[in-house]
Design an enzyme around this catalytic site. Sequence first.
Site, PDB file in Angstrom:
ATOM      1  N   LEU A  33      -3.918   7.293   1.865  1.00  0.00           N
ATOM      2  CA  LEU A  33      -2.881   6.400   2.380  1.00  0.00           C
ATOM      3  C   LEU A  33      -2.174   6.981   3.598  1.00  0.00           C
ATOM      4  CD1 LEU A  33      -1.299   5.161  -0.983  1.00  0.00           C
ATOM      5  CD2 LEU A  33      -3.176   4.158   0.340  1.00  0.00           C
ATOM      6  N   HIS A  34      -1.851   6.080   4.536  1.00  0.00           N
ATOM      7  CA  HIS A  34      -1.116   6.458   5.747  1.00  0.00           C
ATOM      8  C   HIS A  34      -0.017   5.422   5.974  1.00  0.00           C
ATOM      9  CE1 HIS A  34      -3.461   3.246   7.490  1.00  0.00           C
ATOM     10  NE2 HIS A  34      -4.593   3.872   7.209  1.00  0.00           N
ATOM     11  N   GLY A  36       0.203   2.906   7.771  1.00  0.00           N
ATOM     12  CA  GLY A  36      -0.246   1.507   7.781  1.00  0.00           C
ATOM     13  C   GLY A  36      -0.203   0.925   6.373  1.00  0.00           C
ATOM     14  N   HIS A  37      -0.777   1.657   5.422  1.00  0.00           N
ATOM     15  CA  HIS A  37      -0.739   1.202   4.027  1.00  0.00           C
ATOM     16  C   HIS A  37       0.714   1.088   3.543  1.00  0.00           C
ATOM     17  CE1 HIS A  37      -4.731   3.469   3.994  1.00  0.00           C
ATOM     18  NE2 HIS A  37      -5.097   2.254   3.648  1.00  0.00           N
ATOM     19  N   LYS A 149      -5.094  -5.056  11.117  1.00  0.00           N
ATOM     20  CA  LYS A 149      -6.053  -4.119  11.711  1.00  0.00           C
ATOM     21  C   LYS A 149      -7.481  -4.518  11.352  1.00  0.00           C
ATOM     22  CE  LYS A 149      -8.254  -0.140  11.414  1.00  0.00           C
ATOM     23  NZ  LYS A 149      -8.874   0.426  10.252  1.00  0.00           N
ATOM     24  N   SER A 185      -5.836   4.740  10.557  1.00  0.00           N
ATOM     25  CA  SER A 185      -6.987   4.459   9.709  1.00  0.00           C
ATOM     26  C   SER A 185      -7.315   5.720   8.932  1.00  0.00           C
ATOM     27  CB  SER A 185      -8.185   4.064  10.585  1.00  0.00           C
ATOM     28  OG  SER A 185      -9.382   4.183   9.842  1.00  0.00           O
ATOM     29  N   ARG A 187     -10.112   6.680   8.357  1.00  0.00           N
ATOM     30  CA  ARG A 187     -11.272   7.282   9.027  1.00  0.00           C
ATOM     31  C   ARG A 187     -10.884   8.114  10.242  1.00  0.00           C
ATOM     32  NH1 ARG A 187     -14.130   2.319   7.172  1.00  0.00           N
ATOM     33  NH2 ARG A 187     -15.753   3.063   5.764  1.00  0.00           N
TER      34      ARG A 187
HETATM   35  P1  AMP Z   1      -8.174   0.324   3.438  1.00  0.00           P
HETATM   36  O1  AMP Z   1      -7.600   1.389   2.554  1.00  0.00           O
HETATM   37  O2  AMP Z   1      -8.687   0.837   4.743  1.00  0.00           O
HETATM   38  O3  AMP Z   1      -9.140  -0.580   2.707  1.00  0.00           O
HETATM   39  O4  AMP Z   1      -6.952  -0.609   3.835  1.00  0.00           O
HETATM   40  C1  AMP Z   1      -6.140  -1.229   2.861  1.00  0.00           C
HETATM   41  C2  AMP Z   1      -5.235  -2.225   3.530  1.00  0.00           C
HETATM   42  O5  AMP Z   1      -4.406  -1.561   4.490  1.00  0.00           O
HETATM   43  C3  AMP Z   1      -6.006  -3.306   4.290  1.00  0.00           C
HETATM   44  O6  AMP Z   1      -5.361  -4.556   4.118  1.00  0.00           O
HETATM   45  C4  AMP Z   1      -5.912  -2.814   5.718  1.00  0.00           C
HETATM   46  O7  AMP Z   1      -6.023  -3.845   6.669  1.00  0.00           O
HETATM   47  C5  AMP Z   1      -4.517  -2.216   5.726  1.00  0.00           C
HETATM   48  N1  AMP Z   1      -4.396  -1.268   6.841  1.00  0.00           N
HETATM   49  C6  AMP Z   1      -5.241  -0.259   7.158  1.00  0.00           C
HETATM   50  N2  AMP Z   1      -4.828   0.360   8.286  1.00  0.00           N
HETATM   51  C7  AMP Z   1      -3.698  -0.284   8.696  1.00  0.00           C
HETATM   52  C8  AMP Z   1      -2.808  -0.123   9.807  1.00  0.00           C
HETATM   53  N3  AMP Z   1      -2.979   0.820  10.718  1.00  0.00           N
HETATM   54  N4  AMP Z   1      -1.750  -0.971   9.891  1.00  0.00           N
HETATM   55  C9  AMP Z   1      -1.561  -1.939   8.965  1.00  0.00           C
HETATM   56  N5  AMP Z   1      -2.362  -2.141   7.909  1.00  0.00           N
HETATM   57  C10 AMP Z   1      -3.422  -1.321   7.767  1.00  0.00           C
END
Ligand code: AMP
Length: 282
Positions: A33-34, A36-37, A149, A185, A187
Site C-alpha cells: 500500500l502507498h 494512492g491506496h 490511475k 504504484s 510497481r
Molecule cells: P492495486 O493494489 O494496484 O490493485 O490498486 C488498488 C486500487 O488502488 C485500485 O482501485 C487502483 O486504481 C488504486 N490506485 C493505485 N494507485 C493509485 C494512485 N496512485 N492514486 C489513486 N489510486 C490508486
Amino acid sequence: MKIVEDRDEARTFLRDRREMGETVGFVPTMGALHEGHLSLIQRARESCDRVAVSIFVNPTQFGPKEDFTRYPRDLPGDTEKCRRAGADLLFFPRTDALYPEGYRTYVTVEDLSDRLCGASRPGHFRGVATVVLKLLQIVRPDRLFLGEKDYQQCVIIRRMVRDFDLEAEVVICPTVREPDGLAMSSRNAYLDPEDRKGAAALHRALTEARKIFLRGERNGEALRGVLTGVLSAEPRIRPDYIRIVHPETLKDVKEAETGSVMALAVWIGATRLIDNMTLGSS
Ligand code: AMP
C-alpha cells in the site's frame, strides 16, 4: 480494526454492520500500500460508516510471464497502514479460498477488456472483473472505491456493475502522484534510480499534450505526436501504447474533445507502467 482471512467471517462482520444500518465502503487492493491506496480509504471514510479493505494478489489477472510471484507483498506494513488510515476491516483471503480446486467461473466484460492494456495483457481484465465480482459478493458494499490511475479498470468495473445489476455505487478517485508527477504504484518499487527518474516522462508527456489541447489543438494525431515526442526523448522508455480515446468506449478518437482520455502504457526495463489524463481537466 478487524483482520480477517476467512471469507465467511468477513461476510458476517459486514452483514452485522449493515443490519445495524451502517453503510459500508470497500477498497479492493493487491497490497504494498502507498498514498494512492490510502487516499481511497480516506475517501471511503468520509462517506461511509465502515470501511473494508481487501488485500489479495489475484493470480487470475496475471499472465504466465508476468510478475505474480515477485509482486511486492508486505502484510505487516500494510496492516499498520490500514489501521492508521482508519479501516474497520482488513480482509486478506487465501488464494485457495477464492479459487478452490475445481474453480471454473469467469466474468468477461466484452470489447472493453480487449482494448488498451487488454491488448497487451490478454486475460488480464477477465481476472480483474472476476475477482472484483467475487469480492463484491462477499463484502456487499454500498460504495466501491477505485483509483482513476487504472482508468480502463474503472470503465470495465463500472460496466460490470451496471450489467450485472449490482447495487454498489462506483466512486472513482483521482490519481495520487509523487512530487515529480509519477503516479504512485506498487510497481514503482521495481525501478532503479535511473529508471525512476525517466519514469517522470509519463506525466510530463500528459501535461505537455494537455497544454497543447488547452491552446486549441484538437487533432488526435497531433496530440499523440506530443505524447510520443516527450516519451521518445527518454531513452529508457519503450512505449506499449499511446492513445487518445473516448472515455466510455475506449475507442480511438480522431478529434479530441473535453472529456477524451489520453492513455499511456510504457515499458521501462522489465517494468510496465501506465498513466492517463482526461483532456480539459485542469
Ligand atoms: P492495486 O493494489 O494496484 O490493485 O490498486 C488498488 C486500487 O488502488 C485500485 O482501485 C487502483 O486504481 C488504486 N490506485 C493505485 N494507485 C493509485 C494512485 N496512485 N492514486 C489513486 N489510486 C490508486
